[in-house]
Design an enzyme around this catalytic site. Sequence first.
Site, PDB file in Angstrom:
ATOM      1  N   TYR A 217       0.745  -1.281   0.049  1.00 15.01           N
ATOM      2  CA  TYR A 217       0.117   0.081   0.027  1.00 15.01           C
ATOM      3  C   TYR A 217       0.849   1.097   0.073  1.00 15.01           C
ATOM      4  O   TYR A 217       1.859   1.291   0.293  1.00 15.01           O
ATOM      5  CB  TYR A 217      -0.846  -0.066   1.146  1.00 15.01           C
ATOM      6  CG  TYR A 217      -0.536   0.302   2.424  1.00 15.01           C
ATOM      7  CD1 TYR A 217      -0.228   1.530   3.128  1.00 15.01           C
ATOM      8  CD2 TYR A 217       0.220  -0.759   3.190  1.00 15.01           C
ATOM      9  CE1 TYR A 217       0.267   1.897   4.289  1.00 15.01           C
ATOM     10  CE2 TYR A 217       0.843  -0.516   4.569  1.00 15.01           C
ATOM     11  CZ  TYR A 217       0.701   0.788   4.974  1.00 15.01           C
ATOM     12  OH  TYR A 217       1.226   1.005   6.240  1.00 15.01           O
ATOM     13  N   CYS A 218       0.427   2.333  -0.258  1.00 18.29           N
ATOM     14  CA  CYS A 218       0.867   3.565  -0.526  1.00 18.29           C
ATOM     15  C   CYS A 218      -0.338   4.809  -0.052  1.00 18.29           C
ATOM     16  O   CYS A 218      -1.119   4.329   0.633  1.00 18.29           O
ATOM     17  CB  CYS A 218       1.254   3.947  -1.631  1.00 18.29           C
ATOM     18  SG  CYS A 218       0.144   4.033  -3.265  1.00 18.29           S
ATOM     19  N   GLN A 219      -0.210   5.938  -0.436  1.00 17.70           N
ATOM     20  CA  GLN A 219      -1.376   6.784  -0.046  1.00 17.70           C
ATOM     21  C   GLN A 219      -2.473   6.742  -0.755  1.00 17.70           C
ATOM     22  O   GLN A 219      -3.465   6.352  -0.236  1.00 17.70           O
ATOM     23  CB  GLN A 219      -0.640   8.130  -0.240  1.00 17.70           C
ATOM     24  CG  GLN A 219      -1.633   9.427   0.044  1.00 17.70           C
ATOM     25  CD  GLN A 219      -1.927   9.499   1.822  1.00 17.70           C
ATOM     26  OE1 GLN A 219      -0.907   8.975   2.348  1.00 17.70           O
ATOM     27  NE2 GLN A 219      -2.830   9.929   2.159  1.00 17.70           N
TER      28      GLN A 219
ATOM     29  N   ILE B 139      -3.608   3.600   1.808  1.00 14.89           N
ATOM     30  CA  ILE B 139      -4.040   3.971   3.263  1.00 14.89           C
ATOM     31  C   ILE B 139      -5.142   4.755   3.500  1.00 14.89           C
ATOM     32  O   ILE B 139      -5.903   5.017   4.400  1.00 14.89           O
ATOM     33  CB  ILE B 139      -2.856   4.118   4.129  1.00 14.89           C
ATOM     34  CG1 ILE B 139      -3.049   4.115   5.639  1.00 14.89           C
ATOM     35  CG2 ILE B 139      -2.324   5.779   3.731  1.00 14.89           C
ATOM     36  CD1 ILE B 139      -1.906   4.044   6.526  1.00 14.89           C
TER      37      ILE B 139
END
Length: 118
Positions: free
Chosen positions: A77-79, A106
């Site tokens: 995951y990232c932003q 996220i």
Amino acid sequence: MKTQQQLLEETRARITEVTTAQALEAFARKDGTVFLDVREPQEWNLGHIPGAVHVPLAQVQAQVEQAVPRGATVIVYCQSGNRSVWATDIMEQLGYTKVSSLRDGIRGWAYSGGEIED
């Protein structure tokens, strides 16, 4: 020539993505799924999924093998779900077979009530 967005969409079509609901279910099962955060250190410091492993996207190719076992089930995951697409693709090229990208990042996790730790 292709745009960055076109390349992203082509890559997205090649990899596996999971929804926030699927990621929350995996987290709740505590089944050993590794959550891999590929955001920058300052983003990680603002909050991350509890127990997540942190390897910034720029370092995935060089460092992921030391941080995540090759046979693990991994949710990257990232932003917002774009950088994780690139990281998932890199990991697949390195031989990871049970890796997927968190579609809404996220941001979607937090919006859906997912736990965040500092």
